[in-house]
Design an enzyme around this catalytic site. Structure first.
Site, mmCIF file in Angstrom:
data_model
loop_
_atom_site.group_PDB
_atom_site.id
_atom_site.type_symbol
_atom_site.label_atom_id
_atom_site.label_comp_id
_atom_site.label_asym_id
_atom_site.label_seq_id
_atom_site.Cartn_x
_atom_site.Cartn_y
_atom_site.Cartn_z
ATOM 1 N N ASP A 17 -15.426 -5.577 -27.532
ATOM 2 C CA ASP A 17 -16.208 -6.682 -28.085
ATOM 3 C C ASP A 17 -15.320 -7.345 -29.139
ATOM 4 O O ASP A 17 -14.985 -6.732 -30.155
ATOM 5 C CB ASP A 17 -17.481 -6.098 -28.727
ATOM 6 C CG ASP A 17 -18.302 -7.130 -29.492
ATOM 7 O OD1 ASP A 17 -17.877 -8.297 -29.587
ATOM 8 O OD2 ASP A 17 -19.376 -6.750 -30.006
ATOM 9 N N LYS A 47 -18.783 -17.453 -33.528
ATOM 10 C CA LYS A 47 -18.061 -17.164 -34.759
ATOM 11 C C LYS A 47 -16.772 -17.972 -34.831
ATOM 12 O O LYS A 47 -16.565 -18.745 -35.758
ATOM 13 C CB LYS A 47 -17.768 -15.675 -34.861
ATOM 14 C CG LYS A 47 -19.078 -14.900 -35.008
ATOM 15 C CD LYS A 47 -18.988 -13.491 -34.571
ATOM 16 C CE LYS A 47 -20.351 -12.890 -34.355
ATOM 17 N NZ LYS A 47 -21.321 -13.077 -35.442
ATOM 18 N N TRP A 58 -22.655 -2.927 -34.449
ATOM 19 C CA TRP A 58 -22.612 -3.519 -33.113
ATOM 20 C C TRP A 58 -22.160 -2.506 -32.068
ATOM 21 O O TRP A 58 -22.703 -2.466 -30.967
ATOM 22 C CB TRP A 58 -21.748 -4.774 -33.094
ATOM 23 C CG TRP A 58 -22.285 -5.817 -34.025
ATOM 24 C CD1 TRP A 58 -21.694 -6.303 -35.148
ATOM 25 C CD2 TRP A 58 -23.563 -6.479 -33.941
ATOM 26 N NE1 TRP A 58 -22.513 -7.210 -35.761
ATOM 27 C CE2 TRP A 58 -23.662 -7.339 -35.051
ATOM 28 C CE3 TRP A 58 -24.629 -6.410 -33.048
ATOM 29 C CZ2 TRP A 58 -24.779 -8.132 -35.279
ATOM 30 C CZ3 TRP A 58 -25.748 -7.205 -33.276
ATOM 31 C CH2 TRP A 58 -25.812 -8.049 -34.377
HETATM 32 C C1 LIG Z 1 -19.026 -7.977 -33.231
HETATM 33 C C2 LIG Z 1 -20.370 -8.463 -32.805
HETATM 34 N N1 LIG Z 1 -20.876 -8.047 -31.633
HETATM 35 C C3 LIG Z 1 -22.075 -8.458 -31.216
HETATM 36 C C4 LIG Z 1 -22.850 -9.322 -31.956
HETATM 37 C C5 LIG Z 1 -24.175 -9.755 -31.433
HETATM 38 O O1 LIG Z 1 -24.043 -11.051 -30.952
HETATM 39 P P1 LIG Z 1 -25.229 -11.889 -30.338
HETATM 40 O O2 LIG Z 1 -26.094 -12.286 -31.464
HETATM 41 O O3 LIG Z 1 -24.508 -13.030 -29.689
HETATM 42 O O4 LIG Z 1 -25.924 -11.053 -29.329
HETATM 43 C C6 LIG Z 1 -22.361 -9.794 -33.173
HETATM 44 C C7 LIG Z 1 -23.177 -10.747 -33.960
HETATM 45 O O5 LIG Z 1 -23.022 -11.023 -35.076
HETATM 46 C C8 LIG Z 1 -21.101 -9.333 -33.605
HETATM 47 O O6 LIG Z 1 -20.604 -9.730 -34.789
#
Ligand SMILES: Cc1ncc(COP(=O)(O)O)c(C=O)c1O
Length: 360
Positions: free
Chosen positions: A171, A195, A101
């Site tokens: 994040d 989550k 991510w």
């Molecule tokens: C830490 C983290 N950041 C970003 C994301 C991406 O999220 P989204 O699917 O809401 O764009 C995730 C998705 O699992 C994640 O675990």
């Protein structure tokens, strides 16, 4: 009705109390004769829903008055672009890459300016958090970026990086509201709620007011400017209204549980049950350096892919869902967010012990 133990990394388990309340209010929310799904986002009833959701979140996290809370859409992934578009005044930003991510966020930022990878744990498949006590932070960096809890790899920053005075952007999608946080240490904290907080479709951004300006990169769409949403109290356009309503219920549930300090204790206790077993097991092992282990996402392996697959299949048949590791890493992963009860982790460990005895 039978509910499984759901170890999904997201969308993930929600508190049963919240789901039961939402079900009871489905046809008639609070005497309005309609569901929250059918309600105008400009109505008094919805104004109260979003207002109290924000107030409860502020109380839970102790968010100071000089930070705005925004309820947005586009998932956490949209923030990968929104952050540089709004914050990259010098067109320079530093990224600490500790998993898929943050790697994606880093790649996105590189479209808008110079993104520097100032630390990474890619050399060991992101199984640890690099030392961030003396990083080569760029003099002209607009911010330093981290993914605080790495959902796929199961690592967590136990200590925030020393950003040498630069704005920290984090994040927190997979550790949101799992423990108390000192908001003043961050410029921006954001997370997709699917989550630990609510249904997919809402992303919450907590941003210091001085970072919300008109001085954004040329061409930034109106919808991708923090100022648009801050000025309109997250009601510039139709917000993800039902999702915000469920988040509000989760915030109230968290308050009833005793707040974030109580959740931290509970999460530590739950994670310890699983990690202690993994450390003692002759079949299963954790994949992450002990000091960096996440309380939320616990990856583990047997070391034999066929045995992993057998375990996932038998676990599913026994009512333990979504234990397969992320498609990029394989093995298993148990996500044990706030709403996973301790009994769920105990039951999983009992099942793992039995599987170990039968298959070793
Ligand atoms: C830490 C983290 N950041 C970003 C994301 C991406 O999220 P989204 O699917 O809401 O764009 C995730 C998705 O699992 C994640 O675990």
């Amino acid at each position: 009705m039978s509910r499984v133990y759901n170890f999904s990394a997201g969308p993930a388990v929600l508190p049963e109390e919240v789901l039961t309340e939402a079900a009871a209010e489905m046809l008639d929310y609070n005497g309005n004769g309609m569901s929250v799904m059918e309600m105008s986002h400009r109505s008094k009833a919805f104004q109260e829903i979003i207002g109290s959701a924000e107030a409860d979140l502020r109380e839970l996290l102790g968010i100071p008055g000089n930070y705005k809370v925004l309820f947005l859409q586009g998932g956490a992934s949209q923030q990968f672009a929104m952050i540089p578009m709004n914050l990259m005044k010098n067109r320079v930003a530093d990224y600490i890459v500790t998993g898929q991510w943050s790697k994606k966020a880093y790649a996105e930022a590189a479209k808008y300016g110079t993104a520097n990878k100032i630390a990474s744990s890619e050399d060991k498949t992101y199984s640890y958090i690099p030392d961030c006590t003396d990083l080569p932070v760029s003099d002209d960096a607009d911010y330093v970026y981290i993914c605080e809890n790495n959902t796929i790899y199961g690592t967590k920053f136990k200590q925030l990086p020393d950003t040498k005075g630069k704005t920290l952007v984090a994040d927190v999608s997979s550790c949101f509201l799992s423990e108390p946080v000192d908001v003043t240490k961050y410029g921006v904290i954001y997370g997709g709620v699917q989550k630990n907080v609510g249904p997919a479709g809402v992303v919450i951004v907590i941003i210091r007011e001085d970072l919300i300006t008109d001085d954004v990169l040329p061409g930034t769409p109106t919808m991708l400017q923090y100022k648009t949403h801050a000025d309109a109290g997250s009601l510039y356009n139709t917000p993800p209204a039902y999702g915000i309503y469920i988040c509000g219920k989760v915030f109230r549930w968290l308050k009833r549980q005793g707040g974030l300090a109580a959740m931290k204790k509970r999460n530590e206790k739950k994670a310890k049950i699983l990690y202690d077993y993994l450390d003692a097991s002759r079949m299963f092992s954790g994949t992450v350096e002990a000091k960096d282990r996440s309380l939320m996402n616990v990856p583990f392996i047997t070391g034999i892919p066929e045995l992993d697959a057998k375990f996932v299949e038998e676990a599913k048949a026994a009512g333990f869902e979504n234990l397969k590791g992320h498609r990029s890493v394989g093995g298993m992963r148990a996500s044990i967010y706030n709403a996973m009860p301790e009994e769920g982790v105990e039951a999983l460990v009992a099942f793992m012990k039995k599987f170990e005895e039968e298959n070793l």
